[in-house]
Every structure is written in C-alpha cells, then in structure tokens.
Scaffold this active site. Structure first.
Site, short mmCIF file in Angstrom:
data_model
loop_
_atom_site.label_atom_id
_atom_site.label_comp_id
_atom_site.label_asym_id
_atom_site.label_seq_id
_atom_site.Cartn_x
_atom_site.Cartn_y
_atom_site.Cartn_z
N GLU A 430 0.90 -1.13 -0.05
CA GLU A 430 -0.02 0.18 0.03
C GLU A 430 0.80 1.27 -0.01
O GLU A 430 0.50 2.32 0.60
CB GLU A 430 -0.99 0.05 1.20
CG GLU A 430 -2.23 -0.27 0.86
CD GLU A 430 -2.80 -0.16 -0.25
OE1 GLU A 430 -3.05 -1.20 -0.97
OE2 GLU A 430 -2.79 0.81 -0.76
C1 FAD Z 1 2.45 -9.75 0.29
C2 FAD Z 1 2.40 -8.42 -0.52
C3 FAD Z 1 1.16 -8.24 -1.25
C4 FAD Z 1 1.02 -6.95 -2.12
N1 FAD Z 1 -0.18 -7.00 -2.66
C5 FAD Z 1 -0.21 -6.25 -3.80
C6 FAD Z 1 -1.55 -5.83 -4.35
O1 FAD Z 1 -2.38 -6.61 -3.91
N2 FAD Z 1 -1.59 -5.16 -5.50
C7 FAD Z 1 -0.47 -4.50 -6.12
O2 FAD Z 1 -0.81 -3.87 -6.80
N3 FAD Z 1 0.61 -4.38 -5.14
C8 FAD Z 1 0.82 -5.31 -4.14
N4 FAD Z 1 2.08 -5.54 -3.54
C9 FAD Z 1 3.02 -4.80 -4.04
C10 FAD Z 1 3.69 -3.61 -2.90
O3 FAD Z 1 2.62 -2.51 -3.09
C11 FAD Z 1 5.03 -3.29 -3.46
O4 FAD Z 1 5.75 -4.16 -3.05
C12 FAD Z 1 5.17 -1.95 -2.82
O5 FAD Z 1 4.60 -0.86 -3.31
C13 FAD Z 1 6.88 -1.54 -2.99
O6 FAD Z 1 7.23 -1.84 -4.39
P1 FAD Z 1 8.62 -2.63 -4.75
O7 FAD Z 1 8.25 -4.04 -4.08
O8 FAD Z 1 8.84 -2.67 -6.01
O9 FAD Z 1 9.92 -1.99 -3.93
P2 FAD Z 1 10.69 -0.80 -4.39
O10 FAD Z 1 9.82 0.35 -5.09
O11 FAD Z 1 11.67 -1.31 -5.53
O12 FAD Z 1 11.33 -0.15 -3.14
C14 FAD Z 1 12.31 -0.61 -2.57
C15 FAD Z 1 12.86 0.40 -1.72
O13 FAD Z 1 13.16 1.62 -2.16
C16 FAD Z 1 12.35 2.67 -1.67
N5 FAD Z 1 11.83 3.61 -2.73
C17 FAD Z 1 11.36 3.52 -3.84
N6 FAD Z 1 11.19 4.46 -4.68
C18 FAD Z 1 11.53 5.64 -3.67
C19 FAD Z 1 11.59 7.00 -3.79
N7 FAD Z 1 11.03 7.82 -4.99
N8 FAD Z 1 11.96 7.78 -2.76
C20 FAD Z 1 12.35 7.30 -1.72
N9 FAD Z 1 12.24 6.01 -1.52
C21 FAD Z 1 12.03 4.91 -2.54
C22 FAD Z 1 11.09 1.81 -1.15
O14 FAD Z 1 10.34 2.85 0.11
C23 FAD Z 1 11.77 0.71 -0.44
O15 FAD Z 1 12.40 0.84 0.71
C24 FAD Z 1 2.29 -6.57 -2.39
C25 FAD Z 1 3.39 -6.74 -1.99
C26 FAD Z 1 3.60 -7.69 -1.13
C27 FAD Z 1 5.27 -8.07 -0.52
#
Ligand code: FAD
Length: 571
Positions: A430
């Site tokens: 989220e």
């Molecule tokens: C169990 C689970 C359920 C999920 N359910 C859903 C779902 O139902 N629908 C859906 O669409 N998604 C879902 N997600 C996805 C989830 O919303 C994402 O994992 C989350 O938004 C982070 O994206 P990412 O994993 O690509 O991490 P990244 O975006 O790669 O982030 C990695 C790190 O970098 C930081 N970061 C990234 N960009 C920035 C920035 N601009 N400034 C500062 N820090 C930054 C982040 O805070 C984090 O610490 C789910 C994930 C999990 C693990």
C-alpha cells in the site's frame, strides 16, 4: 491463547477522544446511533473471538497453494469467509443503495482492527473488496455500479487491486500493461501483474480485478494511466459468472508471513476490461481505493499488535522465572521491571496508534457528511500517519511480544513469531512507509502546513485546558506540540524537497508521538483516577520524549546524509 476483542477500548475512544456521537447528528450518519454502534462492536467482537481467531494458525501452517491451475485456500478459511459475508461484514460503510449499511469509517476501522487481530491473512480479502467498492462508488458508470456493487458488498464476489509490475513498484508510472479499445466500449487488457493479494482463490465464484493499464499513445508516467474493471469470469446477462476472461494465475509467491493470503502473479491476455473513471484518469480513481486501503492497513498493524500483546501478556502472567521483591508480586515474569516496561509500552502504543487511526477515520466521515474542506484536508494529512504509525506499532509490538516470551517466542510452538512474520509486510504494501512519509511532507504540506497547524492549535488548546487539573501531563504535551510546530515551519520553508524527504520518516514518527500524547492526555482527563490516566502517565513520561529525537532528525536536512557516499557505505 484466546483473543479477546478490545470492545471497551473502542467505546472509550469513541466517547472521549474522537467524538463519534457528533457523526450521528449528521444526515448521512443518522443511523450510527449508540445502539447500532454497540451492536456492531459486540457482534464483530464475537465473530472475531469465536469464528475467525481459531483459523489464524491454519493460515500459517496450511498455506494457500496452486494445484493444477486452481488456487486452494487454508483449512477453515472457506467457512470463516462465509461467516464474514453472511454477517454483512464485508462493507458496513458501503452505500445502502447497493446493499451497504452506510455506517461511518470509524466503525469499519474498528471492525478491520479486530478482524486483523483474529486473522490478518484472511482479513486482506474483505479489506481490498472494501477499497474496490469505494473506488467504484466514486468513479464507475451506473451500469458497472449496478452490476458489481451488490455482489461485492454482499461478499458474493471479491475485489483486488492491480498496480504492481516487475519494473513498476513504488514507481507506478512505469507500468506497461496495455489496454486496447475493442470498438464496443470495452478494452482488451494485456500484461503481467505481480504480488496481487487474493488475486486468485476458491472462496467465491468470481473475482473482480481493478487493473491499471495504458491506452495506446497514452502519455508516459502516471498521467497516461487508466483504470479498468477486469473480472476473472465475464458476467452473464443475469449477472452470474460466465466465460473465463483469460486472467491466468502464473504462480503464488512464497512469503515470510500471511501464508494464508494467496499473493498471485496474474497474466492478462486480451482480457476484457471496462473503463472506471475517465481515460487517463486512472491514478485519481485508484487513489480512492488506495486511500481506503492505507487506513485499512494502519488498522491491520494495530490489530496484529493487539493480538501479539494479548498473547505476550497471557504468557507473562503464567511464566515463572526468577523472583522479584516488588509489592503485590504475582510470582510470574510480569513482576520484573523490564517485562513490565515492555508490556506497558505495547499497551500504551496500541492505544496511541488506535486513537490516530480513529481520528483519521472520523475526519473522513466528517468530510463525507458535509463537514467541509478542512475535514477532508485533515483526513488526507492523517492517512499516511495512520498507515505508517499503525504498521510500525504492529512490528514493534510483535517484536516485543517475542522478547517477552524469551526462547519460547523464537520457536514456532507458541505462535508469537507468526504475529511478527505476518505484520512485517504491512510496512511495505500500500505504498512503503518511506513513500507515505514523503507524501506527508510534500503533497500533504503543499498547503503551507495549514492542516498540520490546525491540529497543533487543537492539541495546544486542549493542553492549556488540561494544565489546571493535570499540569504534569499537560505541560509536556504542550511543549512537544511547540517543537512540532517549529519543525513544520522549518519543513514548509524548504523549497528543496529532498531536504524534507531526508527526514520524512522521523518527522512522521515525531508527529505521531505528539498525536499519541494528545490522545493519552484526553484519556487521562476522562479517567483521572483510573487505568487510563496511569497508562497516559507512562506514555507521556517515557514514550512522548522520543518526539524530540525524531524531530531533530527531521530538521537536519539532506546535506550530511548525501555526504556519506555509496563508496563510504561500501567501505
Ligand atoms: C505480500 C504482498 C502483497 C502485495 N499486494 C499487492 C496488491 O494486492 N496489489 C498491488 O498492486 N501490489 C501489491 N504489492 C506490491 C507492493 O505494493 C510493493 O511491493 C510496494 O509498493 C513496493 O514496491 P517494490 O516492492 O517494487 O519496492 P521498490 O519500489 O523497489 O522499493 C524498494 C525500496 O526503495 C524505496 N523507494 C522506492 N522508490 C523510492 C523513492 N522515490 N523515494 C524514496 N524511497 C523509494 C522503498 O521505500 C523501498 O524501501 C504487494 C506486495 C507484497 C509483498
């Protein structure tokens, strides 16, 4: 140990901290009478204690699995979900026009909190359906509303949200899923979505996916994104689930926790979709769902914290280890000062986080019942705080719960570890807590800090009033609010957003600490000789001072942070 729903705490917060009764005076929430509120709390509490909580362990030990293309859910989830749907608990805040009860989000938030304590993995399912209902009510055409809302509200079908793709996580604007017009008002959706919570399951005959995708020639980034309803099965004329819509479950993720929640990789292959909201207006429409879910995820953190706390307290009252000479010693480890410190911290922080989530929910309800723009601004400001502080509290409390158990916390037998494994993801999905905090210091303070200052005025004015009866508690809260005011002034003066971002998480945590102090002070004033005042004294003396460290960090800017180079980090 059996879960006991904290119904008394909700009653107390409604009466003395967030003024729920004021909502019943509005036309929209006239149904939220004291009798209805009482019935909702006690009935939801009973459902959680007797029906849902007994299924929590199976969600850990008997994970959801993909078998020959069919997603099977954990033992007991079918009956537990059935009880949620049959009881009308999926969407008590939904519009009565389509079968909802039209009750305040302040009640939904309490229900979500309790259901999350009972079984977080299962709770994700109705919580996402709630968000989808909110988005459809606000943005869908009348035809889509008439077809989908009654089925979602009754729990007959469930809803998901589809944003994430391998290259598009926090940066949603990088998504590539395509939407091509079919020429008949529908669209062909093609692409792969990952991490889709309850993206597939065997609990209901259809699953409704809200999917973000790009039209041909759409602008790059978030401006070129549209939102589509893409059901797993195409509805027939009479509204039943018809032909398969080419939404294939590629796999389910193996995760650290919430094993009972199937997290799916979904492949869309020219699947038929219907536009929700205008073309290229998808982010705005999806934000309705995301804001709903952000408050919901905050409540998840608090709910898991409550479960972990109750578990730890029961263990501590039973476990004998070493003797303590304190007065009225029980003979168990609860007599030891450090164990007492952990348990009291857990209880005090749960109260603070719960109060903040309810403040946010009530602000939303006030805005929706004609209260005006100021309430809407307050709800928007509090949403990232409720999400982040709720989930940080969930993790910290679940972690302390393990510590209270000693070695028994680290072995799976007691179930203490499940709380921590389950709740860990709430800080990630989220929008990660880092992204929430950036939203707070940038978009939510684009008003020059107006929403923040309005809340600080209220906190200080209440502390002024309380000073006469409880000077030792009121003065620290007033002073903390002043330090926070100076920090808000410093932040809004920073034109370089990175100077704000560098301390955004500490700022959010500092803000939450002060809001928590305010809630505890209100509680102490309402119960001056009782347990609420004793807990407030603990919070204000020992936990509120953390705000100073957080806010010093928030005011430090970005320069020294970036002075530590990636090479320095690797050295
Ligand atoms: C169990 C689970 C359920 C999920 N359910 C859903 C779902 O139902 N629908 C859906 O669409 N998604 C879902 N997600 C996805 C989830 O919303 C994402 O994992 C989350 O938004 C982070 O994206 P990412 O994993 O690509 O991490 P990244 O975006 O790669 O982030 C990695 C790190 O970098 C930081 N970061 C990234 N960009 C920035 C920035 N601009 N400034 C500062 N820090 C930054 C982040 O805070 C984090 O610490 C789910 C994930 C999990 C693990």
């Amino acid at each position: 140990m059996p879960y006991r729903a904290p119904v008394d705490e909700f009653r107390f917060l409604y009466a003395h901290v967030v003024d729920l009764a004021a909502l019943a005076g509005t036309e929209r929430f006239a149904e939220a009478t004291p009798e209805t509120v009482e019935a909702i709390l006690t009935e939801a509490g009973r459902l959680c204690e007797e029906v849902l909580a007994p299924t929590r362990r199976a969600g850990d030990t008997d994970p959801a699995r993909l078998e020959n293309g069919v997603t099977r859910t954990s033992e007991g989830f079918d009956a537990a979900y059935g009880a949620i749907a049959e009881g009308g608990w999926v969407a008590i805040s939904a519009d009565p026009e389509h079968g909802g009860m039209g009750l305040p989000m302040a009640l939904t938030t309490a229900v979500n909190d309790m259901v999350s304590s009972a079984n977080l993995a299962l709770q994700l399912n109705p919580m996402l359906t709630q968000g989808q209902i909110d988005a459809l009510e606000a943005h869908a055409s009348d035809e889509l509303k008439a077809l989908y809302l009654p089925k979602l509200i009754s729990g007959e079908w469930t809803g998901t949200m589809n944003l994430t793709e391998p290259q598009a996580g926090s940066d949603v604007g990088a998504l590539r899923t395509k939407a091509e017009p079919n020429g008949d008002g529908t669209y062909a959706i093609t692409g792969q979505k990952i991490y889709i919570t309850w993206g597939d399951h065997d609990l209901t005959p259809n699953i409704c996916h809200l999917v973000l995708a790009r039209l041909p020639d759409a602008a790059p980034g978030t401006k070129g994104i549209s939102l589509f309803m893409v059901p797993k099965y195409l509805p027939t004329e009479d509204g039943g689930p018809g032909p398969f819509n080419n939404v294939r479950t590629v796999s389910l993720e193996e995760k650290m926790g919430i094993h009972g929640s199937p997290t799916a990789v979904l492949d869309y292959d020219r699947s038929t979709g219907w536009l929700v909201g205008p073309e290229n207006g998808g982010m705005k429409a999806m934000f309705t769902m995301m804001n709903n879910a952000r408050l919901g995820v905050g409540a998840q953190g608090i709910g898991v914290a409550e479960g972990a706390f109750q578990h730890a307290l029961a263990y501590a009252l039973d476990r004998r280890q070493g003797a303590s000479k304190v007065e009225n010693a029980t003979g168990s480890i609860v007599d030891h000062a450090d164990v007492r410190r952990m348990l009291t911290t857990m209880k005090a922080d749960i109260f603070a986080a719960r109060a903040i989530a309810l403040m946010c929910a009530v602000a939303l309800d006030r805005a929706r019942s004609g209260g005006g723009e100021d309430w809407a601004a307050r709800a928007a400001f509090l949403t990232p705080i409720a999400k982040t502080f709720g989930t940080e509290t969930g993790m910290a409390v679940a972690d302390m719960g393990i510590q209270v158990h000693g070695g028994m916390g680290y072995v799976e037998e007691t179930g203490a570890a499940q709380f921590l494994r389950d709740v860990r993801v709430t800080a990630i999905y989220e929008g990660t807590n880092g992204i929430q905090a950036m939203d707070l210091v940038a978009r939510k303070m684009a008003d020059g800090g107006e929403a923040a200052f309005a809340m600080l005025d209220e906190i200080e004015s209440f502390a002024e009033t309380a000073r006469e009866r409880m000077p030792d508690l009121a003065a620290p809260v007033w002073e903390a609010a002043e330090t926070l005011r100076e920090t808000v002034e410093w932040l809004v003066a920073q034109d370089d957003l990175n100077a704000r971002f560098a301390g955004s998480v500490p700022f959010l945590m500092g803000f939450a600490r002060v809001l928590g102090g305010h809630a505890h002070l209100m509680a102490a004033m309402a119960d001056p000789e009782g347990p609420r005042a004793r807990l407030a004294r603990f919070y204000i003396t020992r936990l509120l001072p953390q705000h100073a460290g957080h806010l010093a960090h928030a005011r430090a800017g970005a320069e020294d942070l970036y002075a530590v180079s990636p090479d320095d980090l690797a050295a």
